[in-house]
Write a protein that holds these residues in place. Structure first.
Motif, PDB file in Angstrom:
ATOM      1  N   GLU A 169       0.828  -1.215   0.000  1.00  0.00           N
ATOM      2  CA  GLU A 169       0.000   0.000   0.000  1.00  0.00           C
ATOM      3  C   GLU A 169       0.853   1.251   0.000  1.00  0.00           C
ATOM      4  O   GLU A 169       0.576   2.212  -0.742  1.00  0.00           O
ATOM      5  CB  GLU A 169      -0.936  -0.005   1.200  1.00  0.00           C
ATOM      6  CG  GLU A 169      -1.899   1.183   1.245  1.00  0.00           C
ATOM      7  CD  GLU A 169      -2.806   1.247   0.022  1.00  0.00           C
ATOM      8  OE1 GLU A 169      -2.810   2.305  -0.658  1.00  0.00           O
ATOM      9  OE2 GLU A 169      -3.496   0.259  -0.270  1.00  0.00           O
ATOM     10  N   LEU A 170       1.889   1.281   0.793  1.00  0.00           N
ATOM     11  CA  LEU A 170       2.737   2.468   0.867  1.00  0.00           C
ATOM     12  C   LEU A 170       3.397   2.769  -0.475  1.00  0.00           C
ATOM     13  O   LEU A 170       3.668   3.935  -0.796  1.00  0.00           O
ATOM     14  CB  LEU A 170       3.795   2.288   1.957  1.00  0.00           C
ATOM     15  CG  LEU A 170       3.280   2.304   3.399  1.00  0.00           C
ATOM     16  CD1 LEU A 170       4.408   1.951   4.363  1.00  0.00           C
ATOM     17  CD2 LEU A 170       2.667   3.658   3.752  1.00  0.00           C
ATOM     18  N   ARG A 171       3.648   1.740  -1.274  1.00  0.00           N
ATOM     19  CA  ARG A 171       4.262   1.954  -2.592  1.00  0.00           C
ATOM     20  C   ARG A 171       3.365   2.787  -3.500  1.00  0.00           C
ATOM     21  O   ARG A 171       3.842   3.389  -4.477  1.00  0.00           O
ATOM     22  CB  ARG A 171       4.560   0.615  -3.269  1.00  0.00           C
ATOM     23  CG  ARG A 171       5.747  -0.126  -2.702  1.00  0.00           C
ATOM     24  CD  ARG A 171       6.172  -1.278  -3.607  1.00  0.00           C
ATOM     25  NE  ARG A 171       7.318  -1.970  -3.058  1.00  0.00           N
ATOM     26  CZ  ARG A 171       7.254  -3.124  -2.401  1.00  0.00           C
ATOM     27  NH1 ARG A 171       6.070  -3.730  -2.232  1.00  0.00           N
ATOM     28  NH2 ARG A 171       8.338  -3.701  -1.930  1.00  0.00           N
ATOM     29  N   PRO A 176      11.283   2.760   3.413  1.00  0.00           N
ATOM     30  CA  PRO A 176      11.661   2.241   4.732  1.00  0.00           C
ATOM     31  C   PRO A 176      11.275   3.183   5.873  1.00  0.00           C
ATOM     32  O   PRO A 176      10.746   2.745   6.906  1.00  0.00           O
ATOM     33  CB  PRO A 176      13.180   2.064   4.619  1.00  0.00           C
ATOM     34  CG  PRO A 176      13.428   1.871   3.155  1.00  0.00           C
ATOM     35  CD  PRO A 176      12.430   2.770   2.487  1.00  0.00           C
ATOM     36  N   ALA A 177      11.516   4.477   5.688  1.00  0.00           N
ATOM     37  CA  ALA A 177      11.180   5.440   6.736  1.00  0.00           C
ATOM     38  C   ALA A 177       9.668   5.545   6.904  1.00  0.00           C
ATOM     39  O   ALA A 177       9.170   5.652   8.034  1.00  0.00           O
ATOM     40  CB  ALA A 177      11.771   6.809   6.400  1.00  0.00           C
ATOM     41  N   ALA A 178       8.925   5.515   5.785  1.00  0.00           N
ATOM     42  CA  ALA A 178       7.465   5.601   5.865  1.00  0.00           C
ATOM     43  C   ALA A 178       6.887   4.385   6.586  1.00  0.00           C
ATOM     44  O   ALA A 178       5.952   4.511   7.394  1.00  0.00           O
ATOM     45  CB  ALA A 178       6.868   5.729   4.469  1.00  0.00           C
ATOM     46  N   LEU A 179       7.435   3.224   6.301  1.00  0.00           N
ATOM     47  CA  LEU A 179       6.975   1.998   6.952  1.00  0.00           C
ATOM     48  C   LEU A 179       7.185   2.071   8.461  1.00  0.00           C
ATOM     49  O   LEU A 179       6.267   1.790   9.251  1.00  0.00           O
ATOM     50  CB  LEU A 179       7.723   0.807   6.372  1.00  0.00           C
ATOM     51  CG  LEU A 179       7.388  -0.572   6.953  1.00  0.00           C
ATOM     52  CD1 LEU A 179       5.980  -0.990   6.570  1.00  0.00           C
ATOM     53  CD2 LEU A 179       8.398  -1.605   6.480  1.00  0.00           C
ATOM     54  N   ASP A 180       8.387   2.456   8.869  1.00  0.00           N
ATOM     55  CA  ASP A 180       8.683   2.537  10.303  1.00  0.00           C
ATOM     56  C   ASP A 180       7.810   3.578  10.988  1.00  0.00           C
ATOM     57  O   ASP A 180       7.304   3.347  12.091  1.00  0.00           O
ATOM     58  CB  ASP A 180      10.161   2.879  10.512  1.00  0.00           C
ATOM     59  CG  ASP A 180      11.092   1.732  10.154  1.00  0.00           C
ATOM     60  OD1 ASP A 180      10.608   0.593  10.028  1.00  0.00           O
ATOM     61  OD2 ASP A 180      12.303   1.988   9.985  1.00  0.00           O
TER      62      ASP A 180
END
Length: 213
Positions: free
Chosen positions: A57-59, A68-72
Motif C-alpha cells: 500500500e505504501l508503494r 523504509p522510513a514511511a513503513l517505520d
C-alpha cells in the motif's frame, strides 16, 4: 489436519475485518502520516482494500527511497492512533469462545505487524493462543500448517489462498472487501455473512465430521 486426542482443534482467524474493524484506526494513522510527511494519501481509498502487506500500500504513495522510513513511521504512529477507534466485529468474541468451548486453540494469523497486532488483541480483550504477524496469502498458509490449524477464517481472497495451501477448511466472512460470490469463487468452502454465524457452523462442522476433540 483433523483434531484428534493427540492433536487438539486449532482454528485460525485473520485479524483486520475478520475479528476487528480496524478501518477507523488505519484511516487515522494514514492521515497522521500524510500530515507529518506532506505526502498525499487517500485514506478513504486505502481502507477499502485492506489485506495485502502494508509495504504494498505504501508503494502507491511514496517513492522507493522513502519507503523504509514511511513503513517505520506508520508503525509508530499506529500505536497512537489506531487502537482506540477499533471495535470488534459482530460475533468476534462468541467465535473465539466457541473454539475454546470445544477445547480448541485460537490462532490469529495476520498480515499486520505482529507487535501492533498483539496490542490490538490486548486492547480488544481477545486472547489468542498463537499469534503470527507480517504474513500474507501463502505465507499465512505456511503458518497455519505449522500450528496445525484445521480451519482458517478470513475476509480476503488471500486468506482463502492461505487456507487452501494449508489444507485447512477455508471459511470466508463477507465483512471485508469481498462478497460471498467472490470468496466462493476463490475457493472458500463456506462463506458466512459475519462471525455471528460461526459458532453454529463450527458445531455442525465438528459434529458432522466427528472431529470434536
Amino acid at each position: 489436519m483433523p483434531a484428534t486426542p493427540d492433536v487438539p482443534l486449532t482454528v485460525g482467524f485473520d485479524l483486520d475485518m475478520t475479528l476487528l474493524d480496524t478501518r477507523p484506526g488505519i484511516r487515522a494513522t494514514y492521515l497522521a502520516l500524510f500530515a507529518e510527511t506532506g505526502v498525499f494519501i487517500d485514506a478513504d481509498l486505502v481502507v477499502t482494500r485492506l489485506g495485502p502487506p502494508l509495504l504494498d500500500e505504501l508503494r502507491n504513495w511514496f517513492p522507493a527511497e522513502q519507503l523504509p522510513a514511511a513503513l517505520d513511521r506508520y508503525r509508530e504512529l499506529y500505536r497512537d492512533h489506531a487502537f482506540a477507534p477499533t471495535v470488534a466485529l459482530p460475533g468476534a468474541y462468541a467465535a473465539v469462545e466457541a473454539v475454546r468451548a470445544r477445547g480448541g486453540r485460537v490462532a490469529v494469523i495476520t498480515g499486520k505487524y505482529e507487535p501492533n497486532a498483539r496490542l490490538h488483541l490486548e486492547h480488544a480483550g481477545l486472547h489468542a493462543d498463537v499469534l503470527a504477524g507480517d504474513l500474507w496469502a501463502e505465507s499465512k498458509g505456511e503458518a497455519l500448517r505449522e500450528h496445525g490449524a484445521s480451519v482458517y477464517v478470513g475476509d480476503h481472497l488471500g486468506d482463502i489462498r492461505g487456507a487452501r495451501l494449508a489444507g485447512a477448511v477455508a471459511v470466508g466472512v463477507a465483512t471485508g472487501p469481498y462478497g460471498a460470490d467472490e470468496l466462493l469463487a476463490a475457493g472458500a468452502d463456506v462463506v458466512l455473512a459475519d462471525l455471528t454465524a460461526f459458532p453454529d457452523w463450527l458445531a455442525g462442522h465438528l459434529d458432522g465430521v466427528g472431529v470434536t476433540p
